[in-house]
Scaffold this active site. Structure first.
Site, PDB file in Angstrom:
ATOM      1  CE  LYS A  18      -3.258  -1.075  -0.734  1.00 32.45           C
ATOM      2  NZ  LYS A  18      -3.496  -1.771  -2.052  1.00 32.45           N
ATOM      3  CB  THR A  28      -0.481  -0.280  -8.309  1.00 33.13           C
ATOM      4  OG1 THR A  28      -0.915  -1.100  -7.224  1.00 33.13           O
ATOM      5  CG2 THR A  28      -1.233  -0.641  -9.567  1.00 33.13           C
ATOM      6  CG  HIS A  86       4.551  -6.857  -0.954  1.00 35.18           C
ATOM      7  ND1 HIS A  86       4.683  -5.546  -1.333  1.00 35.18           N
ATOM      8  CD2 HIS A  86       3.331  -7.263  -1.428  1.00 35.18           C
ATOM      9  CE1 HIS A  86       3.596  -5.174  -1.999  1.00 35.18           C
ATOM     10  NE2 HIS A  86       2.775  -6.198  -2.077  1.00 35.18           N
ATOM     11  N   GLY A 107      -5.391   7.926  -4.029  1.00 34.48           N
ATOM     12  CA  GLY A 107      -4.123   8.308  -4.639  1.00 34.48           C
ATOM     13  C   GLY A 107      -3.654   9.692  -4.225  1.00 34.48           C
TER      14      GLY A 107
HETATM   15  P1  A3P Z   1      -4.716   5.148  -1.366  1.00 37.63           P
HETATM   16  O1  A3P Z   1      -5.343   3.948  -0.716  1.00 37.63           O
HETATM   17  O2  A3P Z   1      -4.195   6.124  -0.352  1.00 37.63           O
HETATM   18  O3  A3P Z   1      -5.573   5.790  -2.381  1.00 37.63           O
HETATM   19  P2  A3P Z   1      -0.150  -0.326  -3.642  1.00 37.63           P
HETATM   20  O4  A3P Z   1      -0.097  -0.153  -5.101  1.00 37.63           O
HETATM   21  O5  A3P Z   1       1.192  -0.498  -2.991  1.00 37.63           O
HETATM   22  O6  A3P Z   1      -1.143  -1.337  -3.233  1.00 37.63           O
HETATM   23  O7  A3P Z   1      -0.627   1.093  -3.057  1.00 37.63           O
HETATM   24  C1  A3P Z   1      -1.937   1.517  -3.274  1.00 37.63           C
HETATM   25  C2  A3P Z   1      -2.004   3.019  -3.078  1.00 37.63           C
HETATM   26  O8  A3P Z   1      -1.431   3.679  -4.215  1.00 37.63           O
HETATM   27  C3  A3P Z   1      -3.432   3.481  -3.000  1.00 37.63           C
HETATM   28  O9  A3P Z   1      -3.418   4.635  -2.150  1.00 37.63           O
HETATM   29  C4  A3P Z   1      -3.739   3.830  -4.430  1.00 37.63           C
HETATM   30  O10 A3P Z   1      -4.827   4.685  -4.619  1.00 37.63           O
HETATM   31  C5  A3P Z   1      -2.429   4.476  -4.871  1.00 37.63           C
HETATM   32  N1  A3P Z   1      -2.199   4.418  -6.314  1.00 37.63           N
HETATM   33  C6  A3P Z   1      -2.478   3.406  -7.168  1.00 37.63           C
HETATM   34  N2  A3P Z   1      -2.132   3.728  -8.423  1.00 37.63           N
HETATM   35  C7  A3P Z   1      -1.621   4.976  -8.380  1.00 37.63           C
HETATM   36  C8  A3P Z   1      -1.099   5.863  -9.363  1.00 37.63           C
HETATM   37  N3  A3P Z   1      -1.049   5.521 -10.660  1.00 37.63           N
HETATM   38  N4  A3P Z   1      -0.659   7.081  -8.969  1.00 37.63           N
HETATM   39  C9  A3P Z   1      -0.718   7.436  -7.665  1.00 37.63           C
HETATM   40  N5  A3P Z   1      -1.203   6.651  -6.687  1.00 37.63           N
HETATM   41  C10 A3P Z   1      -1.645   5.429  -7.029  1.00 37.63           C
END
Ligand code: A3P
Length: 300
Positions: A42, A46, A108, A264
């Site tokens: 998180k 991604t 991870h 995001g």
């Molecule tokens: P939030 O839950 O704060 O919105 P991971 O990819 O490690 O699972 O992290 C997910 C977090 O990254 C989420 O944060 C998600 O919305 C955000 N996220 C996913 N894609 C993104 C992007 N292209 N640009 C910025 N943030 C992104």
């Protein structure tokens, strides 16, 4: 039982990943050309996977026929402990030997638990972390949606206490980030350490930074052709969240692609934290990270 966390090799491993981590440690043979996106869950995995994939493969695809338009980034880059070594692939070693180079992976697994071959090779690791306040909120909302299939959702306060004790997938989070942080200081050509907040503030700089780190810098011609801007646009939150594959697609039978795209933003934690939670987490951050040189920007 696969939804529970187990203290395994000094980190909290989801039951579902234990076998995968062990096989990853035992069988993975790194190649010097490998690229691994590593992260605590998180923290922007991604996004970083999408950017790295787009940077490395920029010669192969145009903006119109790009795989990122029709695939969730996690399906383009194989997660070592969850996908490659976790039953999904029949013969992981054979599969790995036939992958085109540079092979792109995600993980991870904490730095201290990575296989020796990955640590000792010239394979590159790009690590992303995020301020622990937003990481907590992102993780709490995400894992509750996944837990709801097998376990009751955790209340905010209960999840927060566990997070403060380090009991969270691949936690403690401070050990996770410090492991990669220290290695990035000792071997800057091996580990590129990035922060979600920095990427949000100046993604253009970091796209160039990643390309240079991977030994494939943008040429002057690419820069003037707008190559960097088109990668940024392709991987932007707004763009990716609205793709059909990320609205209605599924990563596996438990996880909808849309769960990876929530808000995001930097600073959404203010909508969830009470003053006492702010105090407690601030103290933990200070205590755990003091003297490391690692700090975070908490608000946008
Ligand atoms: P939030 O839950 O704060 O919105 P991971 O990819 O490690 O699972 O992290 C997910 C977090 O990254 C989420 O944060 C998600 O919305 C955000 N996220 C996913 N894609 C993104 C992007 N292209 N640009 C910025 N943030 C992104």
């Amino acid at each position: 039982a696969s939804s529970y966390l187990y203290l395994f090799q000094e980190f909290w491993c989801p039951g579902i990943a234990i076998e995968g981590v062990e096989s990853f440690q035992k069988y993975f043979e790194a190649k010097d050309s490998d690229v691994v996106v590593a992260s605590f869950p998180k923290t922007g995995t991604t996004w970083l996977i999408a950017l790295t994939f787009a940077i490395v493969n920029r010669k192969h695809f145009s903006a119109q026929n790009h795989p990122l338009l029709t695939s969730n980034p996690h399906t383009l880059v194989s997660c070592l402990e969850f996908k490659i070594f976790c039953h999904e692939i029949h013969d992981p070693v054979l599969h790995l030997s036939t992958m085109l180079e540079p092979r792109l992976f995600s993980t991870h697994t904490p730095f201290t638990a990575l296989p020796k071959s990955l640590i000792q090779s010239n394979a590159k690791i790009i690590y992303i972390c995020r301020n622990p306040f937003d990481t907590f909120v992102s993780a709490w909302t995400y894992f509750n949606k996944i837990r709801s299939m097998s376990l009751p959702a955790l209340e905010l306060e209960e999840a927060f206490e566990m997070y403060c004790d380090g009991i969270v997938s691949f936690g403690p989070w401070w050990s996770h980030m410090l492991g990669y942080w220290k290695e990035s200081m000792a071997r800057p050509n091996k580990v590129l350490f990035l922060k979600y907040e920095d990427l949000k503030e100046n993604v253009n700089f970091y796209v160039k930074n990643i390309a240079e780190f991977l030994g494939c810098p943008f040429t002057a011609e690419e820069e003037s052709d707008g190559e960097i801007e088109s990668i940024i646009e392709l991987c932007s939150f707004e763009k990716m969240k609205e793709l059909e594959v990320n609205i209605s697609g599924k990563l596996d039978k438990f996880i909808d692609n849309k769960l990876f795209f929530r808000k995001g933003e930097i600073g959404d934690w203010v909508n969830y934290f009470s003053p006492s939670m702010i105090n407690k987490l601030s103290r933990i951050i200070e205590e755990k990270l003091s003297g490391s040189g690692l700090s975070f920007n908490m608000c946008s």
